[in-house]
Design an enzyme around this catalytic site. Structure first.
Site, mmCIF file in Angstrom:
data_model
loop_
_atom_site.group_PDB
_atom_site.id
_atom_site.type_symbol
_atom_site.label_atom_id
_atom_site.label_comp_id
_atom_site.label_asym_id
_atom_site.label_seq_id
_atom_site.Cartn_x
_atom_site.Cartn_y
_atom_site.Cartn_z
ATOM 1 N N HIS A 155 0.409 -3.928 6.053
ATOM 2 C CA HIS A 155 0.113 -5.084 6.906
ATOM 3 C C HIS A 155 -1.296 -5.660 6.699
ATOM 4 C CE1 HIS A 155 3.690 -3.543 8.768
ATOM 5 N NE2 HIS A 155 3.656 -4.406 9.769
ATOM 6 N N CYS A 181 5.612 1.571 1.382
ATOM 7 C CA CYS A 181 4.966 1.981 2.630
ATOM 8 C C CYS A 181 3.850 2.993 2.314
ATOM 9 C CB CYS A 181 6.020 2.630 3.517
ATOM 10 S SG CYS A 181 5.397 3.296 5.047
ATOM 11 N N CYS A 227 -2.582 -0.097 4.023
ATOM 12 C CA CYS A 227 -1.393 -0.286 4.855
ATOM 13 C C CYS A 227 -0.765 -1.614 4.446
ATOM 14 C CB CYS A 227 -1.788 -0.311 6.328
ATOM 15 S SG CYS A 227 -0.428 -0.715 7.443
ATOM 16 N N SER A 249 8.939 1.084 5.889
ATOM 17 C CA SER A 249 9.401 1.374 7.239
ATOM 18 C C SER A 249 9.953 0.123 7.914
ATOM 19 C CB SER A 249 8.241 1.922 8.066
ATOM 20 O OG SER A 249 7.146 1.023 8.006
ATOM 21 N N GLU A 281 2.110 -7.922 13.341
ATOM 22 C CA GLU A 281 3.515 -8.286 13.585
ATOM 23 C C GLU A 281 3.610 -9.353 14.674
ATOM 24 O OE1 GLU A 281 6.428 -5.245 13.556
ATOM 25 O OE2 GLU A 281 5.750 -4.626 11.574
HETATM 26 N N1 DGL Z 1 4.401 0.365 6.376
HETATM 27 C C1 DGL Z 1 3.447 1.209 7.068
HETATM 28 C C2 DGL Z 1 2.319 1.587 6.111
HETATM 29 O O1 DGL Z 1 2.062 0.916 5.128
HETATM 30 C C3 DGL Z 1 2.901 0.537 8.307
HETATM 31 C C4 DGL Z 1 3.903 0.397 9.430
HETATM 32 C C5 DGL Z 1 4.379 1.739 9.981
HETATM 33 O O2 DGL Z 1 3.567 2.482 10.585
HETATM 34 O O3 DGL Z 1 5.543 2.048 9.802
HETATM 35 O O4 DGL Z 1 1.680 2.584 6.323
#
Ligand code: DGL
Length: 278
Positions: free
Chosen positions: A186, A73, A184, A11, A152
């Site tokens: 992050h 993602c 996730c 994303s 972030e």
């Molecule tokens: N990349 C998304 C995930 O791993 C986290 C950021 C988003 O919510 O887009 O779920």
């Protein structure tokens, strides 16, 4: 042998944690990355919307001639793998199965936790993947929607973040888990804080690491590893590249000199894949 690049989408910026691992484990591979920065976050959106976005992201990468796709993602992986696999003429690797397999391998008690975005946890994908493993006895899952913006913002080691992590993880501590899946993109950046909150008795499973290992295994098995010594990386985003470039260092561990802006809607799903209806 196949020197075509690996396509990775997310994303936004978070999928760079997967690219970082790919570059570490497969230094000879080239990578094309697409971050859908114009439409993030995916974590709070409906499954229908996320599936549509994921197919468009995949479509863009397929138009660059990738030999394998990685849905880096977690939210996209949790709802779009069947649609992506139906659509894509090349293999698609998600982050859920590798993360669940690693957790099953790591747990001793069989009590596993998973943290992720609202969309990921609501989908039940990690819970199902974990429960399908005989090593797993119980699964406790928590959505942690505040953590993506904190990472972030660069507050990876901030007291506020520690308080919020502690609040989110209290039910998992109470459930007595011995293994936690960082579900996730992050969360690998929050490993030190999470480890402090949960203590040394809980193993942390980073799905980025496991996903890169799964990609390596597939390419090796299919005889598709690159023969190059060093791969090339190119980065594309769907919004202006400035912010992406600014915080990429944190996720990738090095700076990105060139980021190109594209419009994912310019790559209609029918153009590159097998043309399924969405
Ligand atoms: N990349 C998304 C995930 O791993 C986290 C950021 C988003 O919510 O887009 O779920």
């Amino acid at each position: 042998m196949n020197d075509n690049p690996i396509g990775v989408f997310d994303s936004g910026i978070g999928g760079l944690t997967v690219v970082r691992e790919l570059l570490r484990q497969l230094p000879g591979e080239s990578v094309v990355y697409f971050g859908d920065t114009a439409r993030l976050p995916y974590g709070s959106k409906s499954p229908e919307t996320v599936i549509r976005f994921a197919l468009e992201d995949a479509s863009f990468l397929l138009s660059r001639g990738v030999k394998l796709l990685v849905a880096a993602c977690n939210t996209a992986s949790s709802v779009s793998m069947p649609a992506l696999r139906e659509f894509s003429p090349v293999q698609v690797v998600g982050v859920i199965e590798p993360g669940a397999a690693a957790a099953a391998g790591a747990t001793v008690s069989g009590d596993v936790g998973v943290m992720g975005t609202e969309g990921t946890i609501r989908s039940g994908a990690y819970q199902a993947a974990l429960r399908s493993r005989t090593e797993v006895r119980s699964v406790a899952a928590v959505p942690c929607p505040l953590l993506v913006p904190l990472v972030e913002e660069g507050w990876t080691d901030h007291p506020v973040t520690e308080t919020i992590v502690s609040e989110y993880l209290t039910p998992l501590s109470s459930a007595g888990i011995d293994t936690l899946v960082l579900g996730c993109t992050h969360y690998p950046l929050l490993k030190p804080v999470i480890a402090r909150v949960l203590g040394p008795g809980v193993r942390l499973v980073d799905s980025a690491e496991e996903t890169a290992a799964a990609v390596k295994a597939i390419l090796a098995e299919d005889g598709m590893l690159s023969e190059a010594e060093h791969g090339q990386c190119s980065f594309y985003v769907s919004d202006i590249p400035m912010r992406f470039q600014e915080i990429a260092q944190r996720f990738l561990g090095r700076s990105i000199p060139l980021v190109t802006q594209v419009d994912a809607a310019d790559f209609p799903v029918q153009a590159a894949g097998r043309g399924i209806a969405t």
